[in-house]
Design a protein around this motif. Sequence first.
Motif: not given
Length: 303
Positions: A184-185, A187-188, A191-192, A194, A210
Motif C-alpha cells: 500500500a505504501e 502504491e501511494k 501515485r506521488t 504522478d 490499483r
Amino acid sequence: MIEIKNLTIQFNRQPPVVEDMSLTVPEGGRTVILGESGSGKSVTLAAILGILPNDAAVRGSIKIGGDEVLGLKERELRKIRGKVIGYIPQGSGNGMNPLMTVGEQVSEPLVEHSGLKKDEALQKAKAWMERLGLAPADKLAKAYPHTLSGGMRQRALMAMGAAGGARILLADEPTKGLDEKRIAEVEKLLRTLDDRTLLCVSHDIRFASRIADTVCVMYGGKTVEVAAAKTFFKKPKHPYSKMLLEALPENGLNCPGGYAPSIDKRFACAFAHRCPQASGKCLEAPKMVRAEQHYVRCHLYGA
Ligand code: SF4
Ligand code: MG
C-alpha cells in the motif's frame, strides 16, 4: 513516451525470450506489464534500460521520446539512464550501497545528470526524501542504509530513481516480497510521482488493478493483450487474462497451473496447452488484433 515496436530478443540462438513485442507507453500514464516469471517482462525492461547481456540478439525498435535507443553505445545510454529514465529496483532487494549515506546516494543522480554542486544536490535530494516521506530528511540523509527499515530503504530507492528528474520511471516488480502494508505504501509513493511516466513490470494482479491505467499482459515472450485498465479488469478478452483474473482468491478459484510456456511445437500459440478454448485454428500463430478497445493475440478475435 516509450514506443516499442516488434521487439525480439534471443540468447544463443535459442527460441526468443521476447518475440514481436509492441507497446506504446503514453506520457504521464502508469503502464503495468503483467506476466509470470519467464514471460519476458523483465528482459523487456532490461532492453529499455540498455542493460541486456552482450550475448543478446535484439531486433526491432525502442524509441524514447522519439529517439531510437536500441544499438546505442554504453556512453550514450548512461546519459539516458538517470536523466531521462529513472530505475526503481525490486522492492525487497537491497539495491543501495552500504558504504554511502542515504543523502549521498539520493543526490548522486543530481550531481551526475543535472550538473549540480554536491551541496546543492544534497538540498534537492532532501526535498525529494521529504516528498517521499523520509523525514526528517536532515537526519536521515546522514544515515547509512542498514540503519533504515525496509520500508524506508524502499522510499530511498524511489527517491534515487526520481531525483535525477527523469520523466520516465521504470520499476521492476515493485511489490515483490512485500507485505500488504508495504505494498500500500509503494502504491501511494508511485501515485506521488504522478507527473512522471511510469512503466512497471509485475506479476501482482491486484497491484496492477490499483495502480495501472494501461495493462499489457505477456505470456511466453509475447504480448497477448493490451488494454486500458478500466476495461481490462472489467472484461479481459484473452483466455490467459481471464484465467489470471479468475485465479484471484476473491473470485473463488485457485491459481492456474504454473507450467512453462508450451514446448509443443504443433501449437503456434504458446498458451494452447493451458487454454480451455484451444482449437485446430491455434496450430497457426495468432496475430495481435483489435477487439473493441483491446488488442488481443488470439484466434477467438478478429476475422
Ligand atoms: Fe487459446 Fe487458441 Fe486463443 Fe491461443 S489462439 S489463446 S490456444 S484460443
Ligand atoms: Mg522477472
